[in-house]
Write an enzyme that holds these catalytic residues in place. Sequence first.
Site, PDB file in Angstrom:
ATOM      1  N   SER A  29      45.914  39.855  37.506  1.00 27.57           N
ATOM      2  CA  SER A  29      45.873  38.501  38.058  1.00 27.57           C
ATOM      3  C   SER A  29      46.334  37.512  37.005  1.00 27.57           C
ATOM      4  O   SER A  29      46.441  37.839  35.826  1.00 27.57           O
ATOM      5  CB  SER A  29      44.448  38.158  38.495  1.00 27.57           C
ATOM      6  OG  SER A  29      43.668  37.897  37.346  1.00 27.57           O
ATOM      7  N   LYS A  30      46.565  36.311  37.474  1.00 28.51           N
ATOM      8  CA  LYS A  30      47.022  35.262  36.580  1.00 28.51           C
ATOM      9  C   LYS A  30      45.964  34.992  35.507  1.00 28.51           C
ATOM     10  O   LYS A  30      46.285  34.687  34.377  1.00 28.51           O
ATOM     11  CB  LYS A  30      47.363  34.074  37.466  1.00 28.51           C
ATOM     12  CG  LYS A  30      46.944  32.740  37.135  1.00 28.51           C
ATOM     13  CD  LYS A  30      47.559  31.799  38.154  1.00 28.51           C
ATOM     14  CE  LYS A  30      46.545  30.949  38.870  1.00 28.51           C
ATOM     15  NZ  LYS A  30      46.026  29.816  38.165  1.00 28.51           N
ATOM     16  N   ARG A  31      44.712  35.162  35.877  1.00 31.55           N
ATOM     17  CA  ARG A  31      43.631  34.978  34.901  1.00 31.55           C
ATOM     18  C   ARG A  31      43.676  36.017  33.782  1.00 31.55           C
ATOM     19  O   ARG A  31      43.376  35.730  32.637  1.00 31.55           O
ATOM     20  CB  ARG A  31      42.266  35.008  35.589  1.00 31.55           C
ATOM     21  CG  ARG A  31      41.817  33.634  36.055  1.00 31.55           C
ATOM     22  CD  ARG A  31      40.566  33.718  36.898  1.00 31.55           C
ATOM     23  NE  ARG A  31      40.789  34.531  38.087  1.00 31.55           N
ATOM     24  CZ  ARG A  31      41.412  34.109  39.175  1.00 31.55           C
ATOM     25  NH1 ARG A  31      41.869  32.877  39.231  1.00 31.55           N
ATOM     26  NH2 ARG A  31      41.589  34.899  40.218  1.00 31.55           N
TER      27      ARG A  31
END
Length: 509
Positions: free
Chosen positions: A266-268
């Site tokens: 994920s972007k996180r």
Amino acid sequence: MSQKKVRVRFAPSPTGGLHLGGVRTVLFNYLFARHHGGEFVLRIEDTDQTRFVEGAEEYILECLRWCGLEADEGPHKGGPYAPYRQSERKALYRQYGEQLVNAGFAYYAFDTPEELEAMREVEKARGNHSPQYNHAVRKIMRNSLTLEAAEVKTLLDKGTPHVIRIKMPENEEVSFTDMIRGEVSFQTNTVDDKVLLKADGMPTYHLAVVVDDYLMKITHAFRGEEWLPSAPVHILLWKYLGWETDMPQWAHLPLILKPDGNGKLSKRDGDRLGFPVYAMNWLDPKTNELTKGFRENGFLPEAFVNMLAMLGWNPGSEQEIFSIEELVQAFSIERVHKGGAKFDYDKAKWFNHQYIVKKDDATLAKLFQPVLTEKGLAPEETYVAKVTGLVKERCHFINEIWDHGFFFFVRPDKYDVDAVKPKWTPEKQAFFESWITVIEALPDFTFVSLEESFKQLATEKGIKPGELQLPFRIMLCGGKFGPPVFVIAETLGKEETIERIKLALAIFA
Ligand code: GLU
């Protein structure tokens, strides 16, 4: 494979930045289309107005352009099946929704948000933690299956807000052959009665994707694995609309996983682990949050694309470096793996390094130019190209040309004196003072002549050349780094080399 002309599509919803998994979907579509001499369509699936984000479509187009994976048809250039934005096709979908209702495969549902909420509460109270509008529930709700036909007509005539839902069959098995996964089947009981047409008249993704894949004559639909649970709904819609023989072949692409293989990247994860996850920088207009992109992080598009191709696909050989033409040649969807592909940032950097080394110096110099401009420097292009050629072997990114070669553009602002001083002697000082005179008179200022005269003078003075080379390097670069020292001197040129020796001598003395 069917005889029809291959037509594939990338169908993003313009809801934000483009994750590298999305770009890989673009890439596999593109490669497949090119490999089969087919067409690649870009369709913007913007029917969910609540998720629409300003600028996201332009961003997607720019990503495709940057990667060199532009579509043959799409909102940016039109085509025979325009418009390619679903919001502009709104009027088209209702008739298909109604066709489904009339054939008994779908129904009108008039339930208000409050009624739906009440249903969920009741279900939860009965121990059902994820209540759905499904075959069991629809029998007790306000829809055209439970209401009298006359009442339904009155409600419709009055313009009562309603949706159209698919009537999922009970106890049926829906199966299809996925080009990557083989036979896949679903129990219809596990799938809810998805909304097909919303109260605002917009289709949902499920209806729009099927109608448009049909109308746009899509032959192969490749998309991320996250869409697999929706496949039974789509397969049934193809069948219910009477288009079964035209249904595209499906392939659900494996997820791109976190580096440790634990779940979807994920972007996180990118923020946490310090690498980009989006193709290009994305500034969310609502939150002002910036998500870093591969482009801005110094990736060359060719390297980014090559790296993506190897995430989940393999050519069946050891080869890893592929030009786009080679990928088009070698690509086959059947060689895409079923299992998720772990993202490895070091490997991504390795790809970039390979492409930097391969690229010609003049092109790299052009790409590096903005870094110099930002620093207020304007050296000659040929000089920048020369420097680039000397340091590129050490670079993973374009901007690292600066880290490994800054001293070609500016004088050192500090010297590693600790590496020189303890062993510095008046004899060494005298050596450099004399050598300046020698090199001033050199007929040619090449690394060969420099090295020769350096060694000769050192021998004459009874000093080991090896003991003088490190101080010389520090004079030119400030520290123990850089390409071969006489090559640095040749590149800097006579005047600058002499000037740097003098400046450093004043400090070392
Ligand atoms: N609109 C869907 C998305 O945002 C497309 C899925 C598909 O390709 O069917 O990814």
